[in-house]
Write an enzyme that holds these catalytic residues in place. Structure first.
Site, PDB file in Angstrom:
ATOM      1  N   ASP A   1      40.449  82.847  34.761  1.00  0.00           N
ATOM      2  CA  ASP A   1      41.781  83.398  34.485  1.00  0.00           C
ATOM      3  C   ASP A   1      42.218  83.058  33.079  1.00  0.00           C
ATOM      4  O   ASP A   1      42.127  81.894  32.652  1.00  0.00           O
ATOM      5  CB  ASP A   1      42.807  82.767  35.444  1.00  0.00           C
TER       6      ASP A   1
ATOM      7  N   GLU B   1      46.751  91.983  44.728  1.00  0.00           N
ATOM      8  CA  GLU B   1      47.333  90.858  45.467  1.00  0.00           C
ATOM      9  C   GLU B   1      48.611  91.284  46.182  1.00  0.00           C
ATOM     10  O   GLU B   1      49.536  91.847  45.574  1.00  0.00           O
ATOM     11  CB  GLU B   1      47.628  89.692  44.486  1.00  0.00           C
TER      12      GLU B   1
ATOM     13  N   SER C   1      45.676  79.348  39.435  1.00  0.00           N
ATOM     14  CA  SER C   1      46.280  78.628  40.570  1.00  0.00           C
ATOM     15  C   SER C   1      45.920  77.144  40.491  1.00  0.00           C
ATOM     16  O   SER C   1      46.507  76.325  41.203  1.00  0.00           O
ATOM     17  CB  SER C   1      45.820  79.220  41.903  1.00  0.00           C
TER      18      SER C   1
HETATM   19  O1  KIV Z   1      44.730  82.145  40.277  1.00  0.00           O
HETATM   20  C1  KIV Z   1      44.285  82.558  41.360  1.00  0.00           C
HETATM   21  O2  KIV Z   1      43.880  81.806  42.247  1.00  0.00           O
HETATM   22  C2  KIV Z   1      44.249  84.015  41.563  1.00  0.00           C
HETATM   23  C3  KIV Z   1      43.869  84.497  42.923  1.00  0.00           C
HETATM   24  C4  KIV Z   1      44.987  84.323  43.862  1.00  0.00           C
HETATM   25  C5  KIV Z   1      43.388  85.904  42.898  1.00  0.00           C
HETATM   26  O3  KIV Z   1      44.530  84.746  40.679  1.00  0.00           O
END
Ligand code: KIV
Length: 271
Positions: free
Chosen positions: A90, A189, A52
């Site tokens: 991520d 989610e 994100s």
């Molecule tokens: O990238 C992110 O912030 C996420 C969260 C929403 C879990 O994957």
């Protein structure tokens, strides 16, 4: 007092214990040293260097454009700011979906170049080979099912996922696949609360929800959303704990006024 307050560093093992004891897990995103230092100091259990960052930090419309190098840059700063939280990074779009060898190479870069503790991938059965290969190198993996923003162009919208029986059944199967593969935790989610509760009871690994109701093992929010820095995003599940947009705007306006009126710097603020 919660069971983990004296623990120096949160590990995947601690998260499992928290699930067993029914102690909820708190998780937030961070993308830089300064924010990570503050939220780690406040005692958050898990910090996610979320992709994100693509939206929040770079102003993109989706998570797709962010690169592995950019995620590594963000994660390095976050790791430097953390003493206690488990740091999960991520894996960005395009670095793990097609080829499990590439997935392993990408995850090794993240672990080596950032000092983070785990990686997160979106998807179930279709990415299970990548998950297994990453785990075989001793890298902890967090799964992510339900609304998976990297697949936005497949689904077309960010509406609630797994409302149909068919999609719900696939999500339950995928949760088991990820658990059996060896994932240490799972993000769910934007899915119906009842389904999230069912999955949480069905698997032994901690389930952390975002828009998945209260009957999961923990909650995650995007830091900039819950602090009210981002304004354009207001889903039902988002609780805003502050309105930093207004606070920052006010402070900056005061500064501009002080500069223009020669109030700043004053006698004490010069050499
Ligand atoms: O990238 C992110 O912030 C996420 C969260 C929403 C879990 O994957």
């Amino acid at each position: 007092m919660s069971i983990h307050q004296n623990i120096k560093r949160i590990t995947t093992h601690v998260l499992h214990e928290m699930k067993l004891r029914g102690e909820k897990i708190s998780m937030l995103t961070a993308y830089d040293y300064s924010m990570a230092r503050i939220i780690d100091g406040a005692g958050v259990d898990v910090i996610l260097v979320g992709d994100s960052a693509s939206n929040v930090m770079a102003g993109n419309q989706s998570t797709l454009p962010i690169t592995l190098d950019e995620m590594i840059y963000h994660a390095r700063g976050v790791v430097r700011g953390c003493n206690r939280a488990l740091v999960v990074v991520d894996m960005p779009f395009g670095t793990y979906q097609g080829n499990s060898k590439e997935a392993l190479a990408s995850s090794i870069r993240i672990m080596k170049e950032t000092g983070a503790h785990a990686v997160k991938l979106e998807g179930g059965q279709e990415i299970s080979e990548s998950v297994i290969r990453i785990l075989s190198a001793g890298i902890p993996v967090m799964g992510h099912l339900g609304l998976t923003p990297q697949s936005i162009h497949k689904f077309g919208t960010y509406v609630v996922r797994a409302k149909s029986e068919e999609e719900a059944a696939k999500l339950v199967d995928d949760a088991h696949i990820l658990e059996d593969a060896g994932c240490f935790a799972l993000i769910l989610e934007k899915i119906p609360a009842k389904l999230a509760c069912q999955v949480t009871k069905a698997i032994k690994i901690p389930v952390i929800g975002i828009g998945a109701g209260p009957n999961v093992d923990g909650q995650v929010l995007v830091l900039h959303d819950m602090l009210g820095i981002t304004q354009e995003f207001s889903p039902r599940f988002l609780r805003r704990y502050h309105n930093l947009d207004a606070e920052i705007t006010g402070a900056v306006k005061n500064y501009i006024t002080d500069v223009k009126s020669l109030d700043f710097p004053n006698q004490k603020e010069q050499y």
